[in-house]
Design a protein around this motif. Structure first.
Motif, mmCIF file in Angstrom:
data_model
loop_
_atom_site.group_PDB
_atom_site.id
_atom_site.type_symbol
_atom_site.label_atom_id
_atom_site.label_comp_id
_atom_site.label_asym_id
_atom_site.label_seq_id
_atom_site.Cartn_x
_atom_site.Cartn_y
_atom_site.Cartn_z
ATOM 1 N N LEU A 131 0.749 -0.968 0.384
ATOM 2 C CA LEU A 131 0.231 -0.220 -0.078
ATOM 3 C C LEU A 131 1.022 1.229 0.417
ATOM 4 N N ILE A 132 1.567 1.089 0.622
ATOM 5 C CA ILE A 132 2.972 2.888 1.193
ATOM 6 C C ILE A 132 3.295 2.664 -0.743
ATOM 7 N N HIS A 133 4.337 1.163 -1.310
ATOM 8 C CA HIS A 133 4.560 1.386 -2.548
ATOM 9 C C HIS A 133 3.727 1.836 -3.455
ATOM 10 N N GLY A 134 2.549 1.474 -3.481
ATOM 11 C CA GLY A 134 1.567 2.050 -4.533
ATOM 12 C C GLY A 134 1.382 3.269 -4.675
ATOM 13 N N ALA A 135 0.942 3.271 -3.232
ATOM 14 C CA ALA A 135 0.622 5.142 -2.747
ATOM 15 C C ALA A 135 2.180 6.448 -4.030
ATOM 16 N N ASN A 136 3.024 6.013 -3.192
ATOM 17 C CA ASN A 136 3.998 7.040 -3.558
ATOM 18 C C ASN A 136 4.540 6.092 -4.758
ATOM 19 N N GLY A 137 3.723 5.416 -5.694
ATOM 20 C CA GLY A 137 3.915 5.783 -7.274
ATOM 21 C C GLY A 137 2.658 6.398 -7.516
ATOM 22 N N ARG A 152 1.723 8.459 -5.648
ATOM 23 C CA ARG A 152 2.219 10.319 -5.631
ATOM 24 C C ARG A 152 2.480 10.909 -6.559
ATOM 25 N N THR A 153 3.582 10.007 -7.341
ATOM 26 C CA THR A 153 4.240 10.714 -8.194
ATOM 27 C C THR A 153 4.177 10.971 -9.813
ATOM 28 N N ILE A 154 3.227 10.160 -9.723
ATOM 29 C CA ILE A 154 2.118 10.399 -11.130
ATOM 30 C C ILE A 154 1.037 11.687 -10.997
ATOM 31 N N VAL A 155 0.864 11.851 -9.636
ATOM 32 C CA VAL A 155 0.121 12.971 -9.281
ATOM 33 C C VAL A 155 1.554 13.630 -9.601
ATOM 34 N N ASN A 156 2.061 14.352 -8.681
ATOM 35 C CA ASN A 156 3.176 15.167 -9.158
ATOM 36 C C ASN A 156 3.615 15.514 -10.532
ATOM 37 N N ASP A 157 3.456 14.323 -11.510
ATOM 38 C CA ASP A 157 4.455 14.714 -12.685
ATOM 39 C C ASP A 157 2.927 15.207 -13.464
ATOM 40 N N TYR A 158 1.448 14.483 -13.411
ATOM 41 C CA TYR A 158 1.052 15.371 -14.071
ATOM 42 C C TYR A 158 0.260 16.365 -14.182
ATOM 43 N N VAL A 159 -0.251 16.974 -12.614
ATOM 44 C CA VAL A 159 -0.979 17.484 -12.091
ATOM 45 C C VAL A 159 -0.361 18.516 -12.286
ATOM 46 N N SER A 160 -1.159 20.000 -12.730
ATOM 47 C CA SER A 160 -0.008 21.047 -12.326
ATOM 48 C C SER A 160 -0.839 21.715 -11.107
ATOM 49 N N HIS A 161 -1.685 21.897 -11.654
ATOM 50 C CA HIS A 161 -2.395 22.919 -10.767
ATOM 51 C C HIS A 161 -1.955 22.395 -8.869
ATOM 52 N N GLU A 162 -1.640 23.301 -8.424
ATOM 53 C CA GLU A 162 -1.499 23.739 -6.450
ATOM 54 C C GLU A 162 -1.973 22.897 -6.710
ATOM 55 N N GLY A 163 -3.566 23.396 -6.473
ATOM 56 C CA GLY A 163 -4.476 22.646 -4.870
ATOM 57 C C GLY A 163 -4.554 21.565 -5.103
ATOM 58 N N THR A 164 -4.925 21.394 -6.985
ATOM 59 C CA THR A 164 -5.632 20.172 -7.456
ATOM 60 C C THR A 164 -4.478 19.103 -6.618
ATOM 61 N N ARG A 165 -3.754 19.197 -6.868
ATOM 62 C CA ARG A 165 -2.246 18.300 -6.484
ATOM 63 C C ARG A 165 -2.680 18.326 -5.140
ATOM 64 N N LYS A 166 -2.363 18.583 -4.280
ATOM 65 C CA LYS A 166 -2.209 18.318 -2.763
ATOM 66 C C LYS A 166 -3.465 17.454 -2.403
ATOM 67 N N VAL A 167 -4.357 18.314 -2.712
ATOM 68 C CA VAL A 167 -5.759 17.419 -2.423
ATOM 69 C C VAL A 167 -5.585 15.542 -3.212
ATOM 70 N N LEU A 168 -5.291 15.810 -4.157
ATOM 71 C CA LEU A 168 -5.052 14.476 -4.577
ATOM 72 C C LEU A 168 -4.180 13.648 -3.785
ATOM 73 N N VAL A 169 -2.768 14.508 -3.731
ATOM 74 C CA VAL A 169 -1.835 13.583 -2.355
ATOM 75 C C VAL A 169 -2.192 13.303 -1.441
ATOM 76 N N TRP A 170 -3.239 14.491 -0.859
ATOM 77 C CA TRP A 170 -4.029 13.700 0.462
ATOM 78 C C TRP A 170 -4.684 13.177 0.414
ATOM 79 N N ALA A 171 -5.668 12.752 -0.379
ATOM 80 C CA ALA A 171 -6.777 11.637 -0.910
ATOM 81 C C ALA A 171 -5.505 10.481 -0.836
ATOM 82 N N LEU A 172 -4.625 10.603 -1.958
ATOM 83 C CA LEU A 172 -3.930 8.895 -1.905
ATOM 84 C C LEU A 172 -3.409 8.388 -0.593
ATOM 85 N N TRP A 173 -3.078 9.655 0.505
ATOM 86 C CA TRP A 173 -2.525 9.461 1.774
ATOM 87 C C TRP A 173 -3.066 8.497 2.916
ATOM 88 N N LEU A 174 -4.245 9.427 2.747
ATOM 89 C CA LEU A 174 -5.360 9.094 3.548
ATOM 90 C C LEU A 174 -5.868 8.005 3.140
#
Length: 150
Positions: free
Chosen positions: A83-89, A91-113
């Motif tokens: 689960l940590i491996h998948g969430a970290n992967g 997160r990397t995809i979200v960081n690479d492809y989501v350019s809007h800062e707010g959207t990126r933060k929401v998605l990364v938080w949703a992944l980790w939660l």
């Protein structure tokens, strides 16, 4: 001759003081990947190759495995690492492809939660699993064990 457009400029990387989390995330992905290969193939070998193979997997088989501390920790380690491996992967995809800062933060938080919730739920299931809760009356070995404990 047609020129290829320049790639998008990456976000300005601001180097903060403290640990380099990207480096440790990269190291974690390599280490957890190797461990997961061992854990997953061990899991598959025991479940599919030993004993009766796939035909032997039933409630009693799973209950027997989850009654053994070795298999409890094996499964929990596999769960946590995967689960940590998948969430970290992700997160990397979200960081690479989501350019809007707010959207990126929401998605990364949703992944980790969601990963944290699944880790908590899975760990509770493995360590609190009680095969004697269902009313077993089928005459199986598990029925005899549960009746002897009560």
């Amino acid at each position: 001759m047609t020129a290829i457009a320049d790639p998008r400029a990456p976000r300005a990387a601001v180097r903060r003081s403290g640990p380099n989390l990207e480096k440790w995330g990269w190291i974690y992905m390599r280490a957890s990947g190797v461990l997961l290969v061992v854990l997953i193939f061990g899991h598959l070998f025991v479940n599919l190759m030993l004993g009766e193979g796939i035909h032997g997997i039933d409630f009693g088989f799973v209950a027997g495995k989850l009654a053994d501390p070795l298999w409890q920790w094996w499964d929990v380690l596999m769960l946590w690492l995967a689960l940590i491996h998948g969430a970290n992967g992700m997160r990397t995809i979200v960081n690479d492809y989501v350019s809007h800062e707010g959207t990126r933060k929401v998605l990364v938080w949703a992944l980790w939660l969601s990963a944290g919730f699944l880790i908590l739920l899975g760990t509770l299931v493995v360590f609190t699993f009680d095969p004697c809760i269902p009313n077993l009356t089928d005459g199986s070995v598990l029925t005899e064990i549960c009746n002897a404990q009560s």
